[in-house]
Design an enzyme around this catalytic site. Structure first.
Site, PDB file in Angstrom:
ATOM      1  N   GLU A 175       0.826  -1.211   0.000  1.00 24.39           N
ATOM      2  CA  GLU A 175       0.000   0.000   0.000  1.00 24.39           C
ATOM      3  C   GLU A 175       0.860   1.261   0.000  1.00 24.39           C
ATOM      4  O   GLU A 175       0.550   2.256  -0.664  1.00 24.39           O
ATOM      5  CB  GLU A 175      -0.944   0.012   1.218  1.00 24.39           C
ATOM      6  CG  GLU A 175      -1.936  -1.140   1.263  1.00 24.39           C
ATOM      7  CD  GLU A 175      -3.022  -1.073   0.194  1.00 24.39           C
ATOM      8  OE1 GLU A 175      -3.046  -0.104  -0.577  1.00 24.39           O
ATOM      9  OE2 GLU A 175      -3.836  -2.022   0.130  1.00 24.39           O
ATOM     10  N   ARG A 179       0.725   3.745  -3.258  1.00 26.79           N
ATOM     11  CA  ARG A 179       0.063   5.040  -3.025  1.00 26.79           C
ATOM     12  C   ARG A 179       1.063   6.167  -2.790  1.00 26.79           C
ATOM     13  O   ARG A 179       0.930   7.252  -3.352  1.00 26.79           O
ATOM     14  CB  ARG A 179      -0.886   4.944  -1.817  1.00 26.79           C
ATOM     15  CG  ARG A 179      -1.963   3.889  -1.999  1.00 26.79           C
ATOM     16  CD  ARG A 179      -3.009   3.961  -0.916  1.00 26.79           C
ATOM     17  NE  ARG A 179      -3.771   2.717  -0.835  1.00 26.79           N
ATOM     18  CZ  ARG A 179      -5.035   2.630  -0.445  1.00 26.79           C
ATOM     19  NH1 ARG A 179      -5.692   3.701  -0.077  1.00 26.79           N
ATOM     20  NH2 ARG A 179      -5.640   1.465  -0.380  1.00 26.79           N
ATOM     21  N   ASP A 308      -5.200  -9.862  -8.180  1.00 30.75           N
ATOM     22  CA  ASP A 308      -5.507  -8.969  -9.301  1.00 30.75           C
ATOM     23  C   ASP A 308      -4.299  -8.295  -9.959  1.00 30.75           C
ATOM     24  O   ASP A 308      -4.016  -8.483 -11.144  1.00 30.75           O
ATOM     25  CB  ASP A 308      -6.543  -7.901  -8.875  1.00 30.75           C
ATOM     26  CG  ASP A 308      -6.218  -7.215  -7.544  1.00 30.75           C
ATOM     27  OD1 ASP A 308      -5.179  -7.540  -6.921  1.00 30.75           O
ATOM     28  OD2 ASP A 308      -7.006  -6.347  -7.118  1.00 30.75           O
ATOM     29  N   GLU A 443     -11.895   0.794 -10.350  1.00 35.63           N
ATOM     30  CA  GLU A 443     -11.544  -0.129 -11.444  1.00 35.63           C
ATOM     31  C   GLU A 443     -12.396   0.055 -12.697  1.00 35.63           C
ATOM     32  O   GLU A 443     -11.882  -0.031 -13.825  1.00 35.63           O
ATOM     33  CB  GLU A 443     -11.596  -1.579 -10.968  1.00 35.63           C
ATOM     34  CG  GLU A 443     -10.482  -1.963  -9.991  1.00 35.63           C
ATOM     35  CD  GLU A 443     -10.698  -1.435  -8.581  1.00 35.63           C
ATOM     36  OE1 GLU A 443     -11.848  -1.061  -8.262  1.00 35.63           O
ATOM     37  OE2 GLU A 443      -9.725  -1.371  -7.811  1.00 35.63           O
TER      38      GLU A 443
HETATM   39  C1  DMJ Z   1      -6.272   0.582  -4.943  1.00 34.77           C
HETATM   40  O1  DMJ Z   1      -5.489   0.799  -3.834  1.00 34.77           O
HETATM   41  C2  DMJ Z   1      -5.504  -0.078  -6.043  1.00 34.77           C
HETATM   42  O2  DMJ Z   1      -6.159   0.131  -7.257  1.00 34.77           O
HETATM   43  C3  DMJ Z   1      -5.309  -1.547  -5.828  1.00 34.77           C
HETATM   44  O3  DMJ Z   1      -4.709  -2.170  -6.925  1.00 34.77           O
HETATM   45  C4  DMJ Z   1      -6.625  -2.218  -5.572  1.00 34.77           C
HETATM   46  N1  DMJ Z   1      -7.354  -1.581  -4.528  1.00 34.77           N
HETATM   47  C5  DMJ Z   1      -7.504  -0.149  -4.538  1.00 34.77           C
HETATM   48  C6  DMJ Z   1      -8.681   0.371  -5.317  1.00 34.77           C
HETATM   49  O4  DMJ Z   1      -9.785  -0.403  -5.345  1.00 34.77           O
END
Ligand code: DMJ
Length: 545
Positions: A175, A179, A308, A443
């Site tokens: 994270e 981010r 994912d 998404e």
């Molecule tokens: C975000 O922090 C990123 O896109 C991550 O890959 C998946 N989760 C969240 C958004 O849904």
């Protein structure tokens, strides 16, 4: 107000009244109504072009106007149609609406959560995750792109004076990388301001202890003040998506600093995963052990949570590196074949294509909203020369993700949907009570952005616009901020959760803006690759052959 058409005035007042009622009650009317009202607002502000002496409004409630019969028709009807065209395509208006949404979100953050991780817009307070100003940093490049100069300057000032990574705090490696490190690197590229690169370097070096494990598969958590990393308390496993979705950022940090250790550490993870047994036609399990370096919980395959962005980063690393790393391409192509073979199915009632999950050979027709990144990624691959059937699948999945919004009473997708595979007239989508929430996730709008850029089909913009209107109707909090909600099926009481995720500003609003912008050179997809938090990093020049 002298000379303003009375019908227009009445419509404007009706609009303001309706809007105020919606804000007060926390609910609102159908999004389309607001668009019609906007048409009148536009007319109201063009009195010079459409003087009320020469125009009549046929209906104040539906937005139908026409010229008074005795006027020179041709020149005015040309102007009228031009304006109607602009309004219906929404080019200018939609960009402004995204900026308005951003400003509203930012207002809440600034007033009640400044310098903290997340805004709690209902209680007008804040939540702390890592204590690093997460929302502020995640938003920096969005503000730059949207041209919000004042807001950007204030945020930059905070980064300069207040942001310190010398803190005794445990952060999640993934994270923090996507981010914060991603946000700083992207902002550095957009602005050229060294401040952001210096901060990125400081953070990157503090995250490196995470890679000191017996297997070189990183731990999930690291204390950036003490330089000590560790797995979660209950396991020595790391999540697969987490250890394979930090590569774009660390590789770029090495390129910028000319210090190879960042790139070496993350490339080693990819090398290990590339040759690891336990995959099924390119599909990977969701966990990997930091001691043994082996997959755990084998036999469960999903494109949703915990796996994912592994797939996303295979393709994007290949693109970032100038399409020179064959192992990445091979793994990506194999995985897409695996997805098609094991996970892609259609609903019984109306043949909607979806991506389900596999658990020990048993198919589960369940799809996380998170999977809606896939149409965009498939389209990006096809744009970069990968097989045309990837694009066909992207088009079908995009339709499904759109339906996940469209078929809900609020126009917002739930976190998870199940699909009916029975041939019947029943519903295609089933939402279980525990899955009805919406976290303001990006998404679907992310994929809409890619689909629009590559096809120019205006329906993708219209779908994105409907989503923005629904966010405004059901998640916008009076006073500032947007909130996650509990129930996308209940427009009367969507159940605010009192949390604005940083990705709403970092990703959702950014992708909406890029979707509506006609400037295809604004972060061109041939020059930039977006990390999984929507932070743009440059594509490297191709290495000599
Ligand atoms: C975000 O922090 C990123 O896109 C991550 O890959 C998946 N989760 C969240 C958004 O849904």
């Amino acid at each position: 107000m002298v000379g303003v058409n009375q019908d227009i005035l009445a419509s404007r007042q009706a609009f303001v009244r309706t809007r105020d009622m919606q804000f007060k009650s926390g609910t609102s009317g159908h999004p389309r109504k607001r668009e019609y009202f906007k048409l009148f607002l536009l007319f109201g502000s063009t009195e010079k072009l459409f003087p009320s002496s020469r125009f009549i409004a046929l209906s104040g409630s539906t937005g139908i106007c026409c010229l008074k019969p005795n006027y020179t028709f041709i020149s005015y009807s040309f102007l009228l149609w031009t304006i109607l065209f602009v309004v219906s395509t929404g080019a200018v208006d939609r960009l402004a609406a995204v900026c308005d949404a951003f400003r509203h979100a930012w207002k809440g953050y600034k007033e009640y959560a400044w310098g903290h991780d997340e805004l709690k817009p209902i209680s007008r307070s804040f939540g702390e995750w890592f204590g690093l100003g997460l929302t502020l940093i995640d938003s920096l490049d969005t503000m730059w792109i949207l041209g919000l100069k004042e807001e950007f300057a204030e945020a930059k000032d905070w980064v300069e004076k207040e942001l310190s990574f010398d803190k005794n705090v445990d952060v999640n490696l993934f994270e923090t990388t996507i981010r914060i490190l991603g946000g700083l690197l992207s902002t550095y590229h957009l602005t050229g301001d060294q401040l952001f690169l210096e901060k990125a370097k400081d953070l990157g070096s503090r995250l490196m202890p995470a890679f000191k494990t017996p297997s070189k598969i990183p731990f999930s958590d690291v204390n950036i003040g003490k330089g000590i990393a560790h797995p979660p308390r209950w396991t020595s496993d790391s999540t697969l998506a987490e250890v394979t979705s930090i590569q774009l950022e660390f590789r770029e940090l090495s390129r910028l600093t000319q210090e190879p250790q960042y790139q070496e550490a993350v490339n080693e993870v990819m090398r290990l995963v590339h040759k690891l047994p336990g995959k099924q036609d390119g599909l990977v399990p969701m966990f990997i052990n930091t001691n043994s370096g082996q997959f755990t919980h084998k036999g469960v395959f999903t494109l949703g949570a915990r796996a994912d962005s592994y797939y996303e980063y295979l393709l994007k690393q290949w693109i970032q590196g100038g399409k020179a790393e064959d192992d990445l391409l091979e793994d990506y192509l194999q995985a897409v074949e695996g997805v098609k073979k094991h996970l892609v199915r259609q609903t019984g009632p109306s043949r909607l294509t979806f991506v389900g999950e596999l658990s020990h050979s048993r198919f589960n027709p369940k799809m996380d909203h998170l999977v809606c990144f896939l149409p965009g990624t498939l389209a990006l691959g096809a744009h970069n020369g990968l097989p045309g059937d990837h694009m066909d699948l992207a088009v079908q999945l995009m339709e499904t993700c759109h339906q996940m919004y469209q078929q809900m009473e609020t126009g917002l997708s739930p976190e998870i949907v199940h699909f009916s595979m029975q041939a019947s007239d029943g519903p295609n989508l089933i939402v279980k009570p525990a899955d009805r929430h919406n976290l303001l996730r990006p998404e679907t709008v992310e994929s809409l952005f890619y689909m629009y850029r590559f096809t120019k089909d205006p329906k993708y913009r219209d779908w994105g616009w409907d989503i923005l209107l629904s966010f405004n109707n059901y998640t916008k909090v009076p006073g500032g901020g947007y909130t996650s909600i509990n129930n996308v099926r209940d427009p009367v009481n969507p159940g605010p959760r009192d949390k604005m995720e940083s990705f709403f500003l970092g990703e959702t609003l950014k992708y909406l803006y890029l979707l509506f912008s006609d400037d295809m050179e604004l972060l061109s997809l041939d020059k930039y690759v977006f990390n999984t938090e929507a932070h743009a990093l440059p594509i490297w020049p191709s290495p000599p052959k």
